[in-house]
Design an enzyme around this catalytic site. Structure first.
Site, PDB file in Angstrom:
ATOM      1  N   ASN A 140     105.662 -32.164  -9.064  1.00 52.56           N
ATOM      2  CA  ASN A 140     105.141 -33.284  -9.831  1.00 52.56           C
ATOM      3  C   ASN A 140     105.577 -34.585  -9.167  1.00 52.56           C
ATOM      4  O   ASN A 140     106.627 -34.645  -8.521  1.00 52.56           O
ATOM      5  CB  ASN A 140     105.593 -33.236 -11.294  1.00 52.56           C
ATOM      6  N   SER A 144     100.011 -31.523 -15.955  1.00 49.48           N
ATOM      7  CA  SER A 144     100.379 -30.110 -15.900  1.00 49.48           C
ATOM      8  C   SER A 144      99.162 -29.273 -15.505  1.00 49.48           C
ATOM      9  O   SER A 144      98.024 -29.614 -15.813  1.00 49.48           O
ATOM     10  CB  SER A 144     100.880 -29.637 -17.267  1.00 49.48           C
ATOM     11  N   GLY A 145      99.439 -28.168 -14.806  1.00 47.36           N
ATOM     12  CA  GLY A 145      98.401 -27.177 -14.566  1.00 47.36           C
ATOM     13  C   GLY A 145      97.350 -27.527 -13.543  1.00 47.36           C
ATOM     14  O   GLY A 145      96.263 -26.939 -13.565  1.00 47.36           O
ATOM     15  N   SER A 156     103.010 -33.813 -16.803  1.00 48.20           N
ATOM     16  CA  SER A 156     103.873 -32.749 -16.302  1.00 48.20           C
ATOM     17  C   SER A 156     104.999 -32.461 -17.277  1.00 48.20           C
ATOM     18  O   SER A 156     105.572 -33.373 -17.892  1.00 48.20           O
ATOM     19  CB  SER A 156     104.460 -33.160 -14.947  1.00 48.20           C
ATOM     20  N   GLU A 173     107.829 -31.733 -16.544  1.00 43.37           N
ATOM     21  CA  GLU A 173     109.074 -32.284 -16.004  1.00 43.37           C
ATOM     22  C   GLU A 173     109.104 -33.816 -16.077  1.00 43.37           C
ATOM     23  O   GLU A 173     109.968 -34.444 -15.473  1.00 43.37           O
ATOM     24  CB  GLU A 173     109.248 -31.843 -14.543  1.00 43.37           C
ATOM     25  N   HIS A 214     108.855 -28.057  -4.013  1.00 44.14           N
ATOM     26  CA  HIS A 214     109.580 -26.834  -3.698  1.00 44.14           C
ATOM     27  C   HIS A 214     109.461 -26.529  -2.204  1.00 44.14           C
ATOM     28  O   HIS A 214     108.967 -25.453  -1.829  1.00 44.14           O
ATOM     29  CB  HIS A 214     109.033 -25.665  -4.517  1.00 44.14           C
ATOM     30  N   HIS A 261     115.605 -23.818  -7.923  1.00 46.87           N
ATOM     31  CA  HIS A 261     114.384 -24.465  -8.407  1.00 46.87           C
ATOM     32  C   HIS A 261     113.634 -25.183  -7.289  1.00 46.87           C
ATOM     33  O   HIS A 261     112.527 -24.809  -6.943  1.00 46.87           O
ATOM     34  CB  HIS A 261     114.753 -25.434  -9.538  1.00 46.87           C
TER      35      HIS A 261
END
Length: 324
Positions: A130, A145-146, A174, A176, A197, A258
């Protein structure tokens, strides 16, 4: 991402609340009953609770008329975190000037460009990651999100206040977002936050190994040490709480098991720091494969830090006084 009441305050004792329906707004479409994963809404009469409610908020988030609420001790709670307009009693949405609107359009395009780069470099896959960007002093744009970062469009972005209240957007911010908001509150100088990530950096996060050795001149002078925040359950208040101790004195942090988080004075600085985190992790991994490296001395480190001001000047536009 805790639901909020009609005044924008986090709901207390939310687990004790029960879903109710505003009869003046309900059109009996039955969508809430079909969406409920527990079958707790009676399809014959959507105002009745027919089973155990797990407070997933699917009925509140998706109700097309806003008829669904949660009631606790006679007080009706909206799920304010997912609204797409300002709630009653909330801050008014000020009309933007032509210049402000043009600046926001450019910011949306830039944020999507950064997201595409994160995807192209393999720092995010699927719906990972995000990104947010501060608009003015009290608003941000944040990814929804998504949605995969490689296919994000400007109109998909969500505009929120620094308290997490949604002002514009037809998608959910998001999960987060609280982590981003915490960084902005702790660091008024920060204008952008990037969470991703990247594979090697995430491997270090899984091993709980910080990027702390003074191996690289660029890392010492530009990024600094990258610590590891304790493990926190994603999408909960644990995440911002785990990161908060590191925000004031660092530019990036690894999130245990994470990913990574980076922030900066503008969007490209935050992205560059995320990229540097991943490159540093790759080099450190190779150093370990070769049996270990030789760190810079304290004196060499101090000399590099002394050049930070000069590098900042060189990164900016050249002035006429500087000559050719």
């Amino acid at each position: 991402y805790a639901p909020r009441d009609r005044h924008g305050e986090p709901i207390k004792d939310f687990l004790k609340a029960k879903p109710v329906t505003d009869p003046d707004k309900c059109v009996k479409c039955g969508l809430c009953a079909r969406l409920c994963p527990m079958g707790s809404i009676d399809p014959a009469d959507v105002s009745n609770v027919a089973g155990k409610c797990i407070k997933c908020c699917a009925c509140v988030k998706k109700c097309p008329t806003g008829a669904k609420y949660f009631d606790h001790e006679g007080y009706l709670y909206h799920s304010m975190s997912w609204r797409t307009s300002t709630p009653p009693g909330g801050p008014p949405v000020r009309s933007l000037s032509e210049a402000e609107r043009a600046a926001e359009i450019a910011a949306r395009e830039e944020l999507c460009q950064v997201c595409r780069l994160l995807y192209q470099r393999g720092y995010t896959v699927g719906h990972d990651g995000n990104v947010s960007l501060r608009l003015g002093e009290d608003q941000i744009l944040v990814t929804p999100s998504g949605v995969g970062k490689g296919r994000l469009r400007p109109e998909m972005l969500v505009k929120c206040t620094l308290s997490g209240e949604v002002l514009e957007g037809d998608r959910h911010p998001s999960s987060e977002t609280p982590m981003h908001l915490m960084v902005y509150r702790e660091r008024p100088d920060v204008r952008a936050v990037v969470h991703a990530h990247p594979p090697m950096a995430t491997a270090f996060a899984v091993c709980r190994r910080p990027l702390g050795e003074r191996y690289l001149t660029e890392t010492v002078s530009g990024l600094g040490e990258v610590p590891v925040a304790p493990f926190a359950l994603p999408s909960t208040r644990e995440v911002p709480d785990s990161v908060r101790p590191f925000v004031r004195d660092h530019s990036a942090v690894l999130l245990a098991n994470h990913g990574a988080l980076a922030w900066g004075p503008d969007l490209w600085s935050a992205f560059d720091r995320m990229e540097t985190v991943e490159q540093t992790a790759r080099i450190y991994a190779n150093v370990q494969l070769l049996g270990g490296g030789v760190e810079l001395t304290e004196a060499q480190t101090a000399a590099l830090l002394g050049l930070a001001g000069r590098y900042a000047v060189l990164a900016g536009p050249r002035t006429e006084e500087e000559g050719v």
